[in-house]
Design an enzyme around this catalytic site. Structure first.
Site, PDB file in Angstrom:
ATOM      1  N   GLU A  83       7.339   0.526  16.333  1.00 45.71           N
ATOM      2  CA  GLU A  83       8.392   1.072  15.492  1.00 45.71           C
ATOM      3  C   GLU A  83       8.450   2.575  15.751  1.00 45.71           C
ATOM      4  O   GLU A  83       7.718   3.088  16.575  1.00 45.71           O
ATOM      5  CB  GLU A  83       8.076   0.771  14.019  1.00 45.71           C
ATOM      6  N   ASN A 143       0.807  -1.230   0.000  1.00 43.17           N
ATOM      7  CA  ASN A 143       0.000   0.000   0.000  1.00 43.17           C
ATOM      8  C   ASN A 143       0.837   1.276   0.000  1.00 43.17           C
ATOM      9  O   ASN A 143       0.486   2.253  -0.643  1.00 43.17           O
ATOM     10  CB  ASN A 143      -1.005  -0.023   1.154  1.00 43.17           C
ATOM     11  N   CYS A 155      -3.340   1.548   6.269  1.00 47.97           N
ATOM     12  CA  CYS A 155      -3.744   0.791   7.456  1.00 47.97           C
ATOM     13  C   CYS A 155      -4.364   1.718   8.503  1.00 47.97           C
ATOM     14  O   CYS A 155      -5.067   1.264   9.393  1.00 47.97           O
ATOM     15  CB  CYS A 155      -2.548   0.069   8.033  1.00 47.97           C
TER      16      CYS A 155
HETATM   17  P1  NAD Z   1       0.283  -9.439   3.111  1.00 47.77           P
HETATM   18  O1  NAD Z   1       0.332  -9.929   4.502  1.00 47.77           O
HETATM   19  O2  NAD Z   1      -0.430 -10.255   2.097  1.00 47.77           O
HETATM   20  O3  NAD Z   1       1.760  -9.264   2.531  1.00 47.77           O
HETATM   21  C1  NAD Z   1       2.719  -8.440   3.161  1.00 47.77           C
HETATM   22  C2  NAD Z   1       4.099  -8.950   2.813  1.00 47.77           C
HETATM   23  O4  NAD Z   1       4.266 -10.232   3.389  1.00 47.77           O
HETATM   24  C3  NAD Z   1       4.345  -9.122   1.310  1.00 47.77           C
HETATM   25  O5  NAD Z   1       5.675  -8.751   1.016  1.00 47.77           O
HETATM   26  C4  NAD Z   1       4.150 -10.603   1.115  1.00 47.77           C
HETATM   27  O6  NAD Z   1       4.820 -11.140   0.009  1.00 47.77           O
HETATM   28  C5  NAD Z   1       4.737 -11.146   2.413  1.00 47.77           C
HETATM   29  N1  NAD Z   1       4.303 -12.496   2.777  1.00 47.77           N
HETATM   30  C6  NAD Z   1       3.132 -13.128   2.487  1.00 47.77           C
HETATM   31  N2  NAD Z   1       3.165 -14.387   2.960  1.00 47.77           N
HETATM   32  C7  NAD Z   1       4.363 -14.567   3.566  1.00 47.77           C
HETATM   33  C8  NAD Z   1       4.988 -15.652   4.236  1.00 47.77           C
HETATM   34  N3  NAD Z   1       4.414 -16.836   4.361  1.00 47.77           N
HETATM   35  N4  NAD Z   1       6.213 -15.470   4.746  1.00 47.77           N
HETATM   36  C9  NAD Z   1       6.828 -14.276   4.631  1.00 47.77           C
HETATM   37  N5  NAD Z   1       6.310 -13.218   3.984  1.00 47.77           N
HETATM   38  C10 NAD Z   1       5.084 -13.355   3.462  1.00 47.77           C
HETATM   39  O7  NAD Z   1      -0.279  -7.971   3.175  1.00 47.77           O
HETATM   40  P2  NAD Z   1      -0.606  -7.005   1.957  1.00 47.77           P
HETATM   41  O8  NAD Z   1      -1.870  -7.474   1.314  1.00 47.77           O
HETATM   42  O9  NAD Z   1       0.614  -6.795   1.135  1.00 47.77           O
HETATM   43  O10 NAD Z   1      -0.863  -5.626   2.730  1.00 47.77           O
HETATM   44  C11 NAD Z   1      -2.084  -5.251   3.246  1.00 47.77           C
HETATM   45  C12 NAD Z   1      -2.126  -5.468   4.738  1.00 47.77           C
HETATM   46  O11 NAD Z   1      -1.075  -4.776   5.371  1.00 47.77           O
HETATM   47  C13 NAD Z   1      -3.409  -4.926   5.372  1.00 47.77           C
HETATM   48  O12 NAD Z   1      -3.893  -5.856   6.295  1.00 47.77           O
HETATM   49  C14 NAD Z   1      -2.941  -3.673   6.085  1.00 47.77           C
HETATM   50  O13 NAD Z   1      -3.709  -3.278   7.184  1.00 47.77           O
HETATM   51  C15 NAD Z   1      -1.580  -4.074   6.507  1.00 47.77           C
HETATM   52  N6  NAD Z   1      -0.767  -2.899   6.798  1.00 47.77           N
HETATM   53  C16 NAD Z   1      -0.444  -2.635   8.108  1.00 47.77           C
HETATM   54  C17 NAD Z   1       0.305  -1.514   8.423  1.00 47.77           C
HETATM   55  C18 NAD Z   1       0.697  -1.191   9.850  1.00 47.77           C
HETATM   56  O14 NAD Z   1       1.551  -0.357  10.031  1.00 47.77           O
HETATM   57  N7  NAD Z   1       0.110  -1.819  10.849  1.00 47.77           N
HETATM   58  C19 NAD Z   1       0.736  -0.659   7.400  1.00 47.77           C
HETATM   59  C20 NAD Z   1       0.372  -0.953   6.090  1.00 47.77           C
HETATM   60  C21 NAD Z   1      -0.365  -2.091   5.800  1.00 47.77           C
END
Ligand code: NAD
Length: 481
Positions: A461, A151, A283
């Site tokens: 963080e 995002n 998020c």
């Molecule tokens: P996601 O969890 O699908 O993917 C995030 C990252 O994790 C990607 O790089 C992905 O390739 C990796 N990943 C997926 N499976 C993995 C595994 N088994 N092992 C290691 N890495 C793996 O999330 P997304 O769809 O890319 O992002 C959206 C989500 O992120 C939403 O839920 C949003 O709320 C959250 N988000 C949170 C914050 C925060 O600061 N809390 C900030 C931005 C986004």
């Protein structure tokens, strides 16, 4: 077609498998580049490079680390236009937003931690009567893993990399496979800035392949992860038995509490932004809007009027307020929630439909959508949608507003609109969220702790919290005669 290569040991390289993934331009729904589909062999190569770089980098003076990081920050700034265009094309977000927020913030992340590390002190305690002196050594962990979502691609990747390398660690990083382009470009910038080879290694590919290899690697000491709650759970289960340090920044379903005594015009303007900035894919967006009954009807009318004036369109058009959603799969997921809302008895006050943009007929565009709900426990009010969809609902009392705000599994951020000081003080204590914004939204000072409660994650963080995460505190106790 352009290839997005891994950046390992200061050099761009093909993935070991020589397999490639399609990378889409969401504004057109077309493949425009190919991404390295890396696996554990690539992660091992990245790990070896990081391991080899660690002894020298961890002993590099803070002044020198800081100087290199400041150069990275300046080069990001110098390349603002190119990086913002790359981000807008890769993600579908408005170019204006990438220029005003994503890329400047990526630069600030490096600049901030370049300065923060120079002020990162350790404590000393003289144990009077025991003839001893204790001091704390804060030592870098070694090789650490940084995994980020789609995002805010460069913004969030740099938010992890910068404190990690500032503290003397070396890094194996994996950006989202949905938006890899600016991470790819960062490699070149780091080389130009003189970052020694192996300090930062960027491996591209999917979560289950490249990501999994990072989190399961026996010698990668810590994982800083931002992404979905389900992925976070999986990472915790995989990494905990190896006692890795974990920082998990996960999903949210943030409440926006609006009281009748607020500054109405400011609230209205900011609430449109907190609902739909970046197509609602931040998020921290306030996706559950609760409004005090006495201003509820007025709010609905005014809010819908403002939302209907937002322009959905080509990310490169200066007039665009909302660009494309990041992928077809994500667009379909968000649409499925609009259907769920209707099935649950929600009332669509505005939006709910795809938008056809001239010349971009296959892009993933959706109207900003406002849904009135009648039960705060309905699925659209409980589950993270992460798109341009908000719910609205009235409340009668402060107690009820608080109860509904907290009655969700997430606890990332919350926004409070009121001019009552006592209410502000009460609610800021009671809201279950890592951040409480009062009469503002997305107002960030990088020194502050950032993170979520409940299913929104563990750890913090930002500022010294990030530097603490990326270091091991060791107590040294010296007894003297
Ligand atoms: P996601 O969890 O699908 O993917 C995030 C990252 O994790 C990607 O790089 C992905 O390739 C990796 N990943 C997926 N499976 C993995 C595994 N088994 N092992 C290691 N890495 C793996 O999330 P997304 O769809 O890319 O992002 C959206 C989500 O992120 C939403 O839920 C949003 O709320 C959250 N988000 C949170 C914050 C925060 O600061 N809390 C900030 C931005 C986004």
């Amino acid at each position: 077609m352009q290839k997005i290569l891994n950046y390992i040991n200061g050099t761009y390289c093909d993935p070991h498998s020589d397999e490639w993934l399609d990378n889409y331009d969401p504004s057109k729904g077309e493949v425009y580049s190919r991404i390295a589909n890396s696996n554990s062999e690539d992660v091992e190569k990245a790990y070896e490079a990081a391991k080899a770089a660690f002894p020298s980098w961890s002993n590099t003076t803070i002044e020198e680390r800081s100087r290199i990081m400041l150069r990275i920050a300046s080069l990001i700034e110098d390349n603002l236009d190119g990086l913002a265009e790359a981000e807008a094309k890769d993600n579908g977000k408005p170019l204006s937003l990438a220029k005003a927020m994503d890329i400047p913030r990526a630069s600030s992340n490096f600049r901030f931690f370049a300065h923060a590390i120079t002020q990162f002190n350790s404590e000393a305690y003289e144990s009077v009567g025991l003839n001893s002196m204790n001091y704390t050594l804060r030592q870098p962990l070694g090789v650490v893993g940084c995994i980020s979502p789609w995002n805010l691609p460069l913004y969030l990747l740099s938010w992890k990399i910068a404190p990690a390398i500032a503290a003397g660690n070396t890094v194996v990083a994996k950006p989202s496979e949905v938006t890899p382009m600016t991470a790819f470009l960062l490699g070149e910038i780091c080389s130009e800035a003189g970052l020694p080879k192996g300090v930062l290694n960027i491996v591209h590919g999917t979560g289950p392949s490249a990501g999994q290899a990072i989190i399961a690697h026996p010698h990668i000491k810590a994982i800083s992860f931002t992404g979905g709650t389900k992925t976070g759970e999986h990472i915790a289960r995989t990494a905990a038995p190896m006692f890795k340090k974990l920082s998990l920044e996960l999903g949210g379903k943030n409440p926006n509490l609006i009281f009748a005594d607020c500054d109405y015009d400011k609230m209205l303007e900011v609430t449109v932004r907190s609902s739909f900035a970046n197509q609602g894919q931040i998020c921290l967006c306030g996706s559950r809007i609760f409004v005090e009954r006495s201003i509820y009807e007025q709010f609905k009318t005014d809010f819908v009027a403002k939302v209907s004036a937002l322009k959905v369109g080509d990310p490169f058009d200066e007039e665009t307020n909302l660009g494309a959603l990041v992928s077809k799969a994500h667009l379909e997921k968000v649409e499925s929630y609009i259907k769920i809302a209707e099935d649950e008895g929600g009332k669509i006050l505005f939006g709910g439909n795809r938008v056809k943009v001239d010349g971009h007929e296959n892009g993933y565009y959706l109207q900003p959508t406002v849904i009135e709900v009648f039960d705060d426990q309905c699925r659209v009010n409980q589950e993270e949608i992460f798109g341009p969809v908000v719910t609205v609902m009235p409340f009668e009392t402060e107690e009820q507003a608080l109860q509904m705000a907290n009655n969700v599994k997430y606890g990332l951020s919350s926004t409070l609109w009121t001019n009552d000081l006592n209410r502000t003080m009460r609610l800021s204590k009671e809201l279950e969220a890592g951040i409480v914004w009062v009469n503002t939204w997305l107002n960030r000072d990088l020194r502050t702790p950032f993170g979520g409660m409940k299913d929104s994650g563990v750890g913090r963080e930002g500022g010294f919290e990030a530097l603490r995460f990326f270091t091991e505190a060791k107590n040294v106790c010296i007894e003297y005669e």
